[in-house]
Structures are given as structure tokens and as C-alpha cells.
Design a protein around this motif. Structure first.
Motif, PDB file in Angstrom:
ATOM      1  N   PRO A 252       0.813  -1.217   0.000  1.00  0.00           N
ATOM      2  CA  PRO A 252       0.000   0.000   0.000  1.00  0.00           C
ATOM      3  C   PRO A 252       0.844   1.263   0.000  1.00  0.00           C
ATOM      4  CG  PRO A 252       0.139  -0.878   2.208  1.00  0.00           C
ATOM      5  CD  PRO A 252       0.835  -1.883   1.316  1.00  0.00           C
ATOM      6  N   ALA A 253       0.245   2.339  -0.472  1.00  0.00           N
ATOM      7  CA  ALA A 253       0.807   3.664  -0.226  1.00  0.00           C
ATOM      8  C   ALA A 253       0.524   4.029   1.229  1.00  0.00           C
ATOM      9  CB  ALA A 253       0.165   4.685  -1.162  1.00  0.00           C
ATOM     10  N   VAL A 254       1.363   4.887   1.789  1.00  0.00           N
ATOM     11  CA  VAL A 254       1.178   5.290   3.182  1.00  0.00           C
ATOM     12  C   VAL A 254       1.304   6.805   3.308  1.00  0.00           C
ATOM     13  CG1 VAL A 254       1.991   3.103   4.151  1.00  0.00           C
ATOM     14  CG2 VAL A 254       3.641   4.945   3.722  1.00  0.00           C
ATOM     15  N   SER A 255       0.733   7.315   4.376  1.00  0.00           N
ATOM     16  CA  SER A 255       0.925   8.714   4.759  1.00  0.00           C
ATOM     17  C   SER A 255       0.977   8.772   6.281  1.00  0.00           C
ATOM     18  CB  SER A 255      -0.193   9.605   4.200  1.00  0.00           C
ATOM     19  OG  SER A 255      -1.473   9.124   4.576  1.00  0.00           O
ATOM     20  N   PHE A 256       1.506   9.883   6.797  1.00  0.00           N
ATOM     21  CA  PHE A 256       1.761   9.979   8.233  1.00  0.00           C
ATOM     22  C   PHE A 256       1.301  11.328   8.773  1.00  0.00           C
ATOM     23  CE2 PHE A 256       5.518   7.559   6.521  1.00  0.00           C
ATOM     24  CZ  PHE A 256       5.026   6.302   6.863  1.00  0.00           C
ATOM     25  N   GLU A 257       0.749  11.295   9.989  1.00  0.00           N
ATOM     26  CA  GLU A 257       0.380  12.530  10.674  1.00  0.00           C
ATOM     27  C   GLU A 257       1.366  12.811  11.801  1.00  0.00           C
ATOM     28  OE1 GLU A 257      -3.815  13.609  11.947  1.00  0.00           O
ATOM     29  OE2 GLU A 257      -2.840  13.402  13.912  1.00  0.00           O
TER      30      GLU A 257
ATOM     31  N   LEU B 154      10.425   6.040   3.862  1.00  0.00           N
ATOM     32  CA  LEU B 154       9.392   5.107   3.434  1.00  0.00           C
ATOM     33  C   LEU B 154       8.584   5.655   2.249  1.00  0.00           C
ATOM     34  CD1 LEU B 154       8.027   3.824   6.874  1.00  0.00           C
ATOM     35  CD2 LEU B 154       9.932   2.962   5.508  1.00  0.00           C
ATOM     36  N   ALA B 155       8.950   6.835   1.778  1.00  0.00           N
ATOM     37  CA  ALA B 155       8.324   7.454   0.599  1.00  0.00           C
ATOM     38  C   ALA B 155       6.814   7.610   0.757  1.00  0.00           C
ATOM     39  CB  ALA B 155       8.651   6.656  -0.659  1.00  0.00           C
ATOM     40  N   PRO B 156       6.368   8.315   1.800  1.00  0.00           N
ATOM     41  CA  PRO B 156       4.925   8.503   1.967  1.00  0.00           C
ATOM     42  C   PRO B 156       4.328   9.329   0.827  1.00  0.00           C
ATOM     43  CG  PRO B 156       6.140   9.971   3.432  1.00  0.00           C
ATOM     44  CD  PRO B 156       7.150   9.020   2.843  1.00  0.00           C
ATOM     45  N   GLU B 157       3.054   9.066   0.546  1.00  0.00           N
ATOM     46  CA  GLU B 157       2.328   9.874  -0.433  1.00  0.00           C
ATOM     47  C   GLU B 157       2.322  11.331  -0.004  1.00  0.00           C
ATOM     48  OE1 GLU B 157       0.113   8.871  -3.398  1.00  0.00           O
ATOM     49  OE2 GLU B 157       1.881   7.576  -3.271  1.00  0.00           O
ATOM     50  N   TRP B 158       2.114  11.542   1.270  1.00  0.00           N
ATOM     51  CA  TRP B 158       2.151  12.867   1.865  1.00  0.00           C
ATOM     52  C   TRP B 158       2.226  12.712   3.373  1.00  0.00           C
ATOM     53  CZ3 TRP B 158      -2.170  13.332   4.965  1.00  0.00           C
ATOM     54  CH2 TRP B 158      -3.304  12.562   4.604  1.00  0.00           C
ATOM     55  N   VAL B 159       2.512  13.794   4.058  1.00  0.00           N
ATOM     56  CA  VAL B 159       2.457  13.826   5.518  1.00  0.00           C
ATOM     57  C   VAL B 159       1.650  15.050   5.920  1.00  0.00           C
ATOM     58  CG1 VAL B 159       4.685  12.662   5.726  1.00  0.00           C
ATOM     59  CG2 VAL B 159       4.598  15.158   5.817  1.00  0.00           C
ATOM     60  N   SER B 160       1.108  15.030   7.128  1.00  0.00           N
ATOM     61  CA  SER B 160       0.332  16.174   7.598  1.00  0.00           C
ATOM     62  C   SER B 160       0.794  16.609   8.972  1.00  0.00           C
ATOM     63  CB  SER B 160      -1.164  15.845   7.623  1.00  0.00           C
ATOM     64  OG  SER B 160      -1.463  14.871   8.618  1.00  0.00           O
ATOM     65  N   VAL B 161       0.503  17.861   9.293  1.00  0.00           N
ATOM     66  CA  VAL B 161       0.860  18.431  10.598  1.00  0.00           C
ATOM     67  C   VAL B 161      -0.405  19.003  11.213  1.00  0.00           C
ATOM     68  CG1 VAL B 161       2.291  20.083  11.846  1.00  0.00           C
ATOM     69  CG2 VAL B 161       3.166  19.003   9.763  1.00  0.00           C
ATOM     70  N   THR B 162      -0.700  18.621  12.448  1.00  0.00           N
ATOM     71  CA  THR B 162      -1.956  18.984  13.082  1.00  0.00           C
ATOM     72  C   THR B 162      -1.971  20.447  13.524  1.00  0.00           C
ATOM     73  OG1 THR B 162      -1.221  18.288  15.283  1.00  0.00           O
ATOM     74  CG2 THR B 162      -2.262  16.619  13.876  1.00  0.00           C
ATOM     75  N   TYR B 163      -3.148  20.862  13.959  1.00  0.00           N
ATOM     76  CA  TYR B 163      -3.432  22.242  14.329  1.00  0.00           C
ATOM     77  C   TYR B 163      -4.116  22.190  15.686  1.00  0.00           C
ATOM     78  CZ  TYR B 163      -4.902  27.041  12.874  1.00  0.00           C
ATOM     79  OH  TYR B 163      -5.085  28.399  12.709  1.00  0.00           O
TER      80      TYR B 163
END
Length: 287
Positions: A4-9, A32-41
């Protein structure tokens, strides 16, 4: 089975030690070459500037596609959209748009007099400005929702307003997500719905999170962790539980998995390894 593709928060740091921990976390997971990562608010916009700084730094230093979280809480429309444009100035075109949790002292969510009344209004404004908008989704009933159908209806409204993708709250039973996905399809929701997974680094903390967001903890999982904690094998159980859950989701056609890291990368890294998502040396930290 496909990988699978992965992403991380991640969440933004509030101290020097937190900054080192975030940097270590991104350094561990970026290969790990994530599709994208996010940063919370933070609740009430308490980490507004920290989030902006973190999304810019992660994108610049690691070459990752980064999404900044943005909420409606305690800010006017102009202030909220100024934060969005600050993300854009930092090279970020992806925003996870949420209503947001009110400040801890507040008694529920109250819109700012000049602010967005809800996430649907925020999503529409961001989409109109050309941002790629992701949103939250709730396989278990949201604590403030009337019932499960209300969550489906609200997600449909968010997609109709311009959301391109939904990321679910974490859950612990694959059937919870699969039933939710089926109901979304029946409602005509055609945006991708990415399952969100929480590797259980701290059972007590995960239990509190689950209670706060309405996520159901299966009785057998609760019993298994009680035994694992007694035998000092909680990390092994956490990896096995998350990997088994992820494996089932991939078998059921989920091509993208999103991980809530809590800025603790080890369990997420190990679960990804079990799924065949391994580091690519060429994607190590940018000098």
C-alpha cells in the motif's frame, strides 16, 4: 498482496525537546516514501504559527508533500484564510480542513462571530482558492453526531463542497471501516476514503483517545492488552494488531493507509515493514 501507499500525521513541537522528537520522527519515516504527511493544528488554533513553521520546514528539508491542518475555531474568516495563504507561501497547497476541537475551557464549539460556521463552509472557501482539500471521516459514530447516517450525510456535504479525499478517525476493527465504506458508496460519495490507523504505543493513552472520539475498542483487544501489559509484551501486540488490521484492509482493496504517529515513529515503521513498505535509501534526509 500489493504494497500500500502510506501517509503519516505529525503534530508540531511545543518545546526544544519536542522539536528534536519531531525531527527524529520525520527522519525515520521519510525514507518510506509517503504519499504525503500532515501536521496537526491545536485546539483553538493554539499551534497556528508552529504548524505553519513545521509544514514549511518538513517540505523544505525532506522534500515531502505536506498538508497543513486548518480549523474553524476561534478565528474570523479573514484570519483563517490568512493562515491558509501562509501555508501556500511556504509551498503547501494541501490542507486538511476540520471544524476543530474547541479550547479545553469551552463548553462545546461556538463559531467565531465573523468565522466559518462549520467545516463545510471552510472547505468551500479553500476549494475556491485552489487548495487540495482533505477532510475527516468517522467510521464509528462521532460523539456529536445524531447517528451513523448523520456522519455519512455530513461527509457527503464536505465532498460536495470540494473535498478531494477523506481520512478516517482511527478504528480497531476492519469491519467498522468496511461497513462505513459501503455506506459511503451507497450515498454517492466518490472521493477516496483513506483508513486511519493508530499503532498503540501507549494503551492507556490510546484508550482515552478512543473514548474521546467515540472509537469502539473490541473486548478481545482490551483483554489482550491487559495480558500483554502484565507480560511486558505490549509493543509486540501493538505491532501485530496494527499489521493484521492493515493487512485485512489491503486485502479489501485499500490502496492507501494513513498512520497517526503521535511523533513516535518506531511502531509505525515496524508495521509498515510488515506490509512491505521499507526505506528507500535515496529518500533519506535532505542535507
Amino acid at each position: 498482496m500489493p504494497t500500500p501507499a502510506v501517509s503519516f500525521e505529525f503534530f508540531p513541537p511545543k518545546s526544544l525537546a519536542g522539536s528534536f522528537r519531531l525531527w527524529d520522527c520525520v527522519s525515520t519515516l521519510a525514507p518510506l516514501a509517503p504519499e504525503w504527511v500532515s501536521v496537526t493544528y491545536g485546539a483553538g488554533g493554539t499551534t497556528r504559527e508552529l504548524t505553519r513553521e513545521a509544514v514549511g520546514a518538513i517540505g523544505a528539508q525532506f522534500g515531502l508533500r505536506v498538508a497543513g491542518h486548518l480549523t474553524c475555531v476561534d478565528a474570523s474568516r479573514a484570519e483563517t484564510l490568512a493562515v491558509a495563504e501562509g501555508f501556500r507561501a511556504a509551498g503547501v497547497e494541501d490542507i486538511v480542513a476540520l471544524r476543530g476541537d474547541p479550547p479545553k475551557a469551552a463548553d462545546g464549539f461556538t463559531p467565531h462571530p465573523d468565522g466559518f460556521r462549520n467545516s463545510v463552509e471552510l472547505i468551500g472557501a479553500l476549494a475556491d482558492r485552489g487548495f487540495n482539500v482533505g477532510v475527516g471521516a468517522y467510521p464509528d459514530v462521532h460523539p456529536e453526531a445524531r447517528d451513523a447516517q448523520a456522519d455519512i450525510d455530513w461527509l457527503k456535504a464536505k465532498v460536495d463542497a470540494g473535498a478531494r479525499e477523506a481520512i478516517t478517525q482511527f478504528f480497531f476493527d476492519a469491519e467498522t471501516f468496511l461497513r462505513f465504506r459501503d455506506r459511503c458508496a451507497a450515498a454517492g460519495i466518490d472521493a477516496p476514503i483513506v483508513p486511519g490507523l493508530l499503532p498503540i504505543e501507549d494503551w492507556a493513552k490510546a484508550s482515552r483517545f478512543a473514548e474521546a472520539c467515540g472509537a469502539t475498542i473490541p473486548d478481545d483487544l482490551r483483554a489482550a492488552f491487559e495480558v500483554a501489559l502484565r507480560d511486558d509484551r505490549a509493543d509486540l501486540l501493538a505491532i501485530a494488531q496494527a499489521a493484521e488490521l492493515a493487512d485485512r484492509l489491503v486485502e479489501e482493496g485499500c490502496h492507501h493507509l494513513h498512520f497517526y504517529t503521535l511523533n513516535r515513529p518506531e511502531l509505525t515503521r515496524d508495521v509498515c515493514a510488515a506490509l512491505g513498505v521499507v526505506p528507500r535509501p535515496s529518500l533519506s534526509r535532505v542535507a
